[in-house]
Scaffold this active site. Structure first.
Site, short mmCIF file in Angstrom:
data_model
loop_
_atom_site.label_atom_id
_atom_site.label_comp_id
_atom_site.label_asym_id
_atom_site.label_seq_id
_atom_site.Cartn_x
_atom_site.Cartn_y
_atom_site.Cartn_z
N ASP A 67 0.74 -1.26 0.18
CA ASP A 67 0.07 -0.13 0.03
C ASP A 67 0.88 1.21 0.01
O ASP A 67 1.59 1.46 0.72
CB ASP A 67 -1.11 0.12 1.08
CG ASP A 67 -2.04 1.03 1.20
OD1 ASP A 67 -1.94 1.55 0.23
OD2 ASP A 67 -2.70 1.38 2.07
N ASP B 56 -2.79 2.43 -6.30
CA ASP B 56 -1.96 2.39 -5.08
C ASP B 56 -1.80 1.16 -4.25
O ASP B 56 -1.25 1.32 -3.28
CB ASP B 56 -2.06 3.80 -4.23
CG ASP B 56 -3.28 3.69 -3.24
OD1 ASP B 56 -4.23 2.93 -3.77
OD2 ASP B 56 -3.19 4.49 -2.40
N GLU B 57 -2.45 0.01 -4.65
CA GLU B 57 -2.35 -0.98 -3.63
C GLU B 57 -2.26 -2.39 -4.40
O GLU B 57 -3.15 -2.49 -5.50
CB GLU B 57 -3.21 -1.01 -2.46
CG GLU B 57 -4.63 -1.00 -2.97
CD GLU B 57 -5.51 -1.08 -1.69
OE1 GLU B 57 -5.37 -1.65 -0.89
OE2 GLU B 57 -6.60 -0.39 -1.85
#
Length: 641
Positions: A136, A226-227
């Site tokens: 993350d 974003d993860e």
């Protein structure tokens, strides 16, 4: 806290939970005034939003934040809608408690045995052989913006305008968080700097991170921009490294090449890895050993809210019946199915055991359930403007359908009124649709009907979605014969990009906006105007697009091997030309057909001097006096009894 510290230390909550609201929200048995105070406390807690468990808020006085939000939004349409929803939830909780009181009077030994049996079955499915990692990025949008403006490093700033999409950790100390209205954030932190969205930069930086992740697991699974989830079991085996060392190396490489930091959780399954990645944010990692006893201790004192899939509503419902931690699930296991249903019952038992999936695969390989798009705008009641918005949404949806190479048999329309009430309608067109003209023509009558049903209708959101999808992909000759498909992207665009979540089933409720969790209802400005990429870019949305995993460049020998297509009949390599390849297949099939026909004729032809089987049978029947002609179908058979 380092990855080597015990799981018991990890149970210390890094994010605020009910805090000062816990005792106030509990439904008292005393006067009505105390009930009123409890209702007010529950409303304030609800107004804190879905991002309450975000990292960086552990030292924030949430009661003061709730007071600011309450006073700032009181009297607004959003506040009134949230107040109605909170009252409805309170009524529902009272009904749940009344039902539980009735169940407590009954003999539930059968339910206890059934729960223990199910727990044993679930325990048998536990897999402790994999190293699953959840990566993350830390305050991703803010981190990317800070690369261009390093002077903001020690200043509170956020990305977004009307609603914050993210903020740096300096701003989070004041109580600012994603999903919060900009004017509320300004009251909490007057010096807060607001930056506009730029999805071009975010997607470019995300692509750099994804390139690195592919080195550790080419089949990693993107959860958002974003993860991501990775299975590094094979990488650890191939390189003779421990999982914690592999993740440290990965995080260091990401920071050196992209200049942003990431946090990671390492565990036996995806559910635990997701929880662990939030333990040591920012720029940290946490390892949960692959040991059943350690996992059970880890989950025992873990707040329910920290489990992915449990939001504000379910948290309140569980808290009302005495379940505030995952360990409490076992104590109340005989009531759960009766109170919350089978699906929640199974989910909570899995949470108690710390179970989760270990299968990690690229997001684009999941079956698509729906494709949709929507727009948020200022309150609008002009019929002409609404139809213009509907036309633009239909055109955007057509682009998405072409990229996803599918068409839908069901078309849904969604509207959000100026009072924040959400309404949906759907229709099954006589044919599957994907063209903008068809989408608009079938959606317009639904919009007209809504205008008739709701007097003086004002909208702040309008969306379309197609479900029950049919593929429009061009059939692949190699795949048809069971061989590896040829390389290539979409037939129409050469892309494989979709703004939908492929794991989200259609028809699961009215709230089907793109943003995950409950923040989706409040995000207003993550739209086309927030991007500098232009109106035709697929990246103006919200960062939840499903992108294919990056492919590593092949060596020249591998490229030459890829360029030849193997014939599924003779297995000989052929020129990678579709027309020539089809002609070769036709020729091979013709040869095989002729060969099979010759063999069949040869097998059925009798040796010289020996009659064929039909002739021999005919001659035998004639000798016995049988008629060779077929029976008259008009004659009736007589039966004597």
């Amino acid at each position: 806290m380092t990855s080597g510290e015990s799981a018991q230390q990890a149970n210390e909550p890094r994010s605020p939970e009910l805090g000062p609201f816990k005792d106030q929200i509990a439904r008292p048995q005393d006067p009505d005034s105390e009930n009123t105070n409890a209702d007010l406390a529950s409303l304030k807690y609800s107004l804190l939003g879905p991002s309450l468990t975000k990292a960086g808020q552990d030292k924030v006085d949430q009661s003061k934040v709730a007071e600011v939000i309450y006073n700032s939004s009181k009297g607004s349409k959003f506040f009134n809608r949230e107040e109605e929803r909170d009252k409805a939830l309170t009524v529902k909780i009272d009904q749940i408690l009344a039902k539980k009181r009735q169940l407590e009077k009954l003999d539930l030994s059968r339910e206890l045995r059934a729960a223990d049996t199910l727990l044993a079955q679930l325990e048998a499915s536990r897999d402790l052989t994999q190293h699953i990692v959840h990566i993350d990025c830390d305050a991703f949008y803010a981190a990317v913006e800070q690369l261009d403006r390093p002077e903001l490093a020690d200043l509170p700033f956020a990305v977004g305008g009307g609603v914050l999409t993210t903020c740096n950790y300096v701003a989070r100390r004041f109580g600012c968080r994603s999903g919060m209205a900009g004017f509320v954030a300004k009251k909490l932190c007057p010096q807060l700097i607001l930056l506009p969205l730029n999805f071009d930069k975010y997607n470019a930086k995300a692509a750099e991170v994804r390139e690195i992740l592919a080195d550790y697991d080419p089949r990693f699974e993107s959860a958002s921009i974003d993860e991501a989830y990775l299975n590094i079991t094979q990488y650890c085996f191939d390189h003779g490294m421990e999982a914690v060392d592999v993740v440290s190396q990965m995080r260091r490489e990401i920071h050196e090449k992209t200049h942003i930091t990431v946090s990671a959780g390492i565990a036996a399954n995806a559910c635990l890895a997701k929880i662990c990645s939030n333990m040591n944010k920012p720029n940290g990692q946490y390892l949960l050993p692959r040991d059943r006893v350690v996992i059970m201790e880890f989950m025992r004192d873990l707040s329910c809210r920290q489990v992915n899939g449990i939001g504000r509503v379910l948290e309140r419902e569980l808290g009302a019946v005495g379940i505030s931690t995952c360990g409490d699930v076992y104590t109340e296991r005989q009531f759960i199915e009766k109170l919350f249903g089978e699906k929640t019952y199974n989910f909570l038992l899995r949470c108690y055991l710390g179970l989760g999936r270990t299968s990690i695969q690229p997001a684009e390989e999941y079956e698509r359930k729906s494709v949709g798009t929507e727009r948020t705008f200022r309150d609008m009641d002009n019929p002409t403007q609404l139809r213009e918005q509907l036309r633009r949404i239909a055109e955007e949806l057509e682009k998405d359908m072409r990229r996803a190479e599918c068409k839908g048999r069901t078309l849904c329309i969604k509207v959000k009124l100026h009072t924040y009430e959400v309404l949906t309608r759907q229709i099954a067109p006589p044919k599957a649709v994907y063209l903008a003209d068809d989408l608009y023509d079938y959606a317009l009558p639904m919009l007209v009907k809504l205008e008739q049903e709701v007097s003086n209708m004002k909208l702040r959101l309008l969306g379309l979605r197609c479900t029950h999808l049919l593929s429009t992909k061009k059939p692949d000759t190699m795949a048809f014969f069971g061989f590896r498909p040829r390389r290539g992207g979409s037939v129409e665009t050469g892309e494989s990009i979709s703004r939908i979540n492929p794991k989200k089933a259609a028809g699961t409720g009215e709230e089907w906006e793109e943003w995950p969790s409950e923040a989706r209802n409040d995000v207003l400005l993550v739209e086309r105007a927030g991007s500098s990429s232009g109106t035709d870019s697929p990246f103006w949305r919200h960062g939840k697009e499903v992108l294919p995993n990056p492919k590593k460049e092949k060596q020249p020998a591998e490229v030459m091997q890829e360029e030849l297509w193997d014939c599924p009949i003779c297995n000989r390599p052929q020129t990678p030309d579709e027309r020539q390849f089809n002609e070769h297949i036709d020729l091979c099939l013709s040869r095989q057909t002729i060969r099979d026909a010759i063999q069949q004729v040869a097998a059925s032809t009798p040796p010289p001097g020996k009659p064929s089987i039909p002739e021999a049978k005919k001659s035998k029947d004639k000798k016995r006096g049988r008629q060779s002609t077929a029976a008259d179908p008009r004659q009736k058979k007589l039966r004597f009894t």
